[in-house]
Enzyme design. Structure first.
Site, mmCIF file in Angstrom:
data_model
loop_
_atom_site.group_PDB
_atom_site.id
_atom_site.type_symbol
_atom_site.label_atom_id
_atom_site.label_comp_id
_atom_site.label_asym_id
_atom_site.label_seq_id
_atom_site.Cartn_x
_atom_site.Cartn_y
_atom_site.Cartn_z
ATOM 1 N N ARG A 1 -25.679 25.792 -20.055
ATOM 2 C CA ARG A 1 -25.936 25.490 -18.642
ATOM 3 C C ARG A 1 -25.955 26.766 -17.805
ATOM 4 O O ARG A 1 -24.959 27.473 -17.681
ATOM 5 C CB ARG A 1 -24.920 24.475 -18.106
ATOM 6 N N ARG B 1 -17.503 18.853 -29.244
ATOM 7 C CA ARG B 1 -16.663 19.672 -28.349
ATOM 8 C C ARG B 1 -15.493 18.855 -27.825
ATOM 9 O O ARG B 1 -15.675 17.694 -27.449
ATOM 10 C CB ARG B 1 -17.469 20.183 -27.154
ATOM 11 N N ASP C 1 -31.554 12.641 -21.256
ATOM 12 C CA ASP C 1 -30.494 12.073 -22.091
ATOM 13 C C ASP C 1 -29.082 12.242 -21.506
ATOM 14 O O ASP C 1 -28.178 11.492 -21.844
ATOM 15 C CB ASP C 1 -30.531 12.687 -23.504
ATOM 16 N N HIS C 2 -28.886 13.196 -20.605
ATOM 17 C CA HIS C 2 -27.536 13.458 -20.083
ATOM 18 C C HIS C 2 -27.207 12.620 -18.849
ATOM 19 O O HIS C 2 -26.229 11.891 -18.825
ATOM 20 C CB HIS C 2 -27.395 14.940 -19.696
ATOM 21 N N SER D 1 -21.759 25.703 -23.670
ATOM 22 C CA SER D 1 -23.081 25.175 -23.358
ATOM 23 C C SER D 1 -24.047 26.249 -22.867
ATOM 24 O O SER D 1 -23.678 27.384 -22.603
ATOM 25 C CB SER D 1 -22.952 24.100 -22.281
ATOM 26 N N ASP E 1 -30.497 23.773 -24.254
ATOM 27 C CA ASP E 1 -29.231 23.119 -24.576
ATOM 28 C C ASP E 1 -28.656 23.844 -25.780
ATOM 29 O O ASP E 1 -29.385 24.203 -26.702
ATOM 30 C CB ASP E 1 -29.484 21.638 -24.916
#
Ligand code: MIC
Ligand code: SF4
Length: 649
Positions: free
Chosen positions: A541, A380, A64-65, A539, A119
């Site tokens: 990440r 965000r 999706d990113h 996030s 995520d």
């Protein structure tokens, strides 16, 4: 003693410890999911662990990113993810199916279950009554290989909702903006928010999911709603009635704190640049000119939310100076908008319709112009995250976004003269699973994994020595985000599978020379980063730990850490140390050389130790604050070497 919902779910999934606030616990998850930007690393790490198939009841790999395909890299990643899912027995959600959290809510989330996702907005699933927690990719890989997930049992805070969202232009996003206004982006650290009270039944599951989604911005571990007849309605309409169980807190359940919110009194709110907790009543900003509006993201892109948006736009025009981009959360939502003629109304008003993906939320296209004001229904608004450094990004509910797009400026909605028509919850959603590839016995364990040339293997750190002597590479302030540490956007995100390449961008927004300096000292003891409060918020990440590790960062010394980033640092062998005396933070400068001896023993025994500042001739005490397992991980050089010895087939 009665139990709250969090205790009930956690206790049913305990692998070790007791569900008491502050205790280390291990939990088993029912579901693990990845998205592409963090998923390539997660699946590479899963492969490196050496297990032949996933060992959780459900694993899903979403895309999706990284959907802008300006060269081969993202498409190669998609193929890697598809073939990895096929080999390891996971579901694959094809690009175009939508945003992971929205689809997961529609197709898999279930009350009473535990899901971990790579995520930070995984808590979206809390809207349906599940404990859904965001984790780093390596934690997800370890879980999928059979390891339990370890965390400190958070405090449970009861959010008591009273009244009804009666005022026009107020939507469920205003509830979470109100909490952010009161508690700030650090207010949820070490806590789970459990919603209760008579106001709960006023909210549909998608509206609840907006709130639990953005609970991530409080720094909360997760947020959860009860499972009631509205939950049953949602599951029934998604053809998943069998997944429903009722879930409520016992009348005498105990909470660390109770917060009251009266929904009837809420007024339309907006978060100003550059933090989701910089919240003001909309009326105070009336007159601010708007250049761009973005509607959608995992926070606000359900069918109902977008139908209401269309009711504001129908028969009207977007103001000439405004560009309105809209990304439906999932293919299901997009299909319903098309079926019901809503797409026609959106297009007629001048909406730029995007595919179902994260899109502008993570700077994957749709970057605003220089100094432009962008109003977004997203979660965000960190500086630069939109892809434009000097853009002014505001966050508001989708109805307000639509209104401001029409008016070309922020207005007090009371004066708009426009009537909002509220959408009814659909009785039935059109279910079409053909964008999923389910796991199949024929391919599990056998399929060939396809890796494009940008997909590089995961770097592994050596075990730390007994003496740390390193240079301070950067002294940062409070609330440093993972977007500051490891920026995203359309140029950098495609490098997520290539750590040497992406590491050049560590801290590039704040300090373009950071990676060069770090590499220069890496052979001479490496570097240290100094942080303020809530270091690493935002996030999940793990690249914000993995890339600094690659650059030779040995430790981060801060006043406090955000949960997921702290776990990611440990997973990659970087010591997260806190100042025993926060005042010592002020005494350290960029370029100082720090030295600590007896490090391995101090870590093993989890005790404070002295750090000398050789440059300034001073010293201070640093505290590791590690659990036994965390200390083991640091001493091994990280989770990957540690887990390999335990879970290899
Ligand atoms: C985000 O919203 O910041 C992201 C992009 O979804 C991240 C994950 C990532 O960086 O890939 C998150 O929220 O965890
Ligand atoms: Fe995607 Fe934005 Fe949601 Fe992150 S916050 S998952 S980038 S839509």
């Amino acid at each position: 003693m009665g139990k709250n919902i969090v205790e009930k779910i956690i206790e049913a999934h305990l692998a070790s410890g007791q569900a008491q606030a502050g205790q280390r616990i291990g939990i088993k998850a029912d579901q693990v999911y990845t998205q592409d930007a963090t998923g390539t690393m997660a699946w590479l790490q899963f492969e490196a662990i050496g297990v032949s198939r996933v060992k959780v009841p459900l694993a899903v790999s979403y895309v999706d990113h990284n959907m802008l395909q300006s060269d081969f890299m993202n498409a190669d990643d998609h193929e890697f993810l598809r073939t990895s899912a096929s080999k390891f027995g996971a579901w694959f959600s094809r690009p175009g199916n939508g945003i992971s959290h929205q689809i997961h809510l529609e197709r898999f989330s279930a009350p009473g279950k535990i899901a971990l996702g790579t995520d930070s907005h995984t808590p979206t699933g809390g809207g349906i009554g599940m404990i859904a927690i965001g984790v780093g990719g390596l934690d997800a890989a370890a879980m999928m290989a059979g390891a339990p997930f370890e965390l400190k049992m958070p405090d449970v805070v009861r959010v008591n909702l009273k009244g009804k969202l009666r005022r026009p232009w107020v939507a469920s996003m205003d509830i979470i903006l109100e909490l952010l206004r009161r508690l700030t982006v650090k207010g949820g650290v070490g806590r789970i928010f459990e919603y209760a009270g008579p106001g709960v039944k006023e909210l549909s599951v998608p509206e609840r999911a907006t709130i639990t989604n953005m609970g991530a911005e409080l720094g909360a571990t997760t947020s959860v709603f009860p499972s009631d007849e509205r939950t049953l309605h949602f599951l029934k309409s998604q053809n998943r009635e069998q997944d429903w169980v009722e879930l409520s807190a016992d009348p005498d359940a105990v909470y660390a704190e109770t917060i009251d919110i009266n929904l009837s009194r809420l007024e339309p709110l907006i978060a100003m640049p550059h933090s989701p907790d910089n919240v003001k009543p909309v009326r105070e900003l009336a007159g601010t000119k708007v250049n761009q509006v973005c509607i959608g993201s995992c926070t606000n892109s359900s069918y109902m939310a977008l139908k209401e948006v269309a009711s504001v736009l129908k028969g009207r025009q977007i103001a000439p100076g405004v560009s309105l981009l809209l990304n439906p959360g999932s293919r299901q939502v997009a299909a319903m908008l098309a079926r019901d003629g809503i797409v026609k109304d959106l297009l007629a008003a001048g909406v730029r319709l995007l595919e179902s993906s994260c899109g502008p939320c993570i700077g994957m296209g749709g970057a605003p112009g220089s100094g432009h004001v962008s109003i977004r229904s997203y979660n965000r608004n960190f500086k630069g995250r939109s892809g434009t450094k000097d853009a002014q990004v505001y966050l508001a509910n989708p109805l307000l976004c639509a209104l401001f797009a029409v008016k070309g400026e922020i207005i007090d909605p009371k004066t708009s003269g426009i009537k909002v028509s509220r959408a009814k919850e659909p009785a039935e959603y059109p279910v079409n699973n053909n964008m999923f590839i389910p796991p199949a016995e024929e391919s599990t364990g056998k399929a060939e994994i396809v890796k494009g040339p940008n997909i590089k293997s995961v770097p592994v750190k050596e075990k730390p020595g007994d003496v740390l002597e390193a240079e301070v590479l950067l002294v940062t302030g409070d609330n440093i985000t993972t977007d500051d540490i490891m920026p995203a956007g359309s140029k950098i995100l495609p490098l997520r599978s290539n750590i040497p390449a992406i590491s050049e961008f560590v801290y590039s927004g704040l300090d373009p020379e950071f990676s060069k300096r770090a590499l220069a000292v890496s052979a001479n003891g490496g570097g240290v980063v100094i942080g303020g409060e809530n270091y690493g918020q935002g996030s999940s990440r793990e690249h914000a730990a993995l890339a600094p590790m690659y650059l030779g960062v040995k430790a981060v010394i801060a006043k406090s850490f955000a949960r997921i980033h702290r776990a990611n640092l440990i997973n990659f062998g970087i010591l997260p140390l806190v100042f025993e005396n926060p005042e010592d933070y002020k005494k350290i400068g960029k370029g100082d050389r720090l030295k600590a001896a007896g490090l391995r023993e101090a870590v093993r025994e989890n005790r404070a130790f002295m750090v000398e500042n050789l440059t300034q001739g001073t010293s201070f005490m640093a505290v590791p604050n590690l659990s036994g397992r965390e200390a083991d991980l640091i001493l091994e050089g990280g989770l990957l070497p540690y887990i390999k010895t335990k879970f290899k087939d």
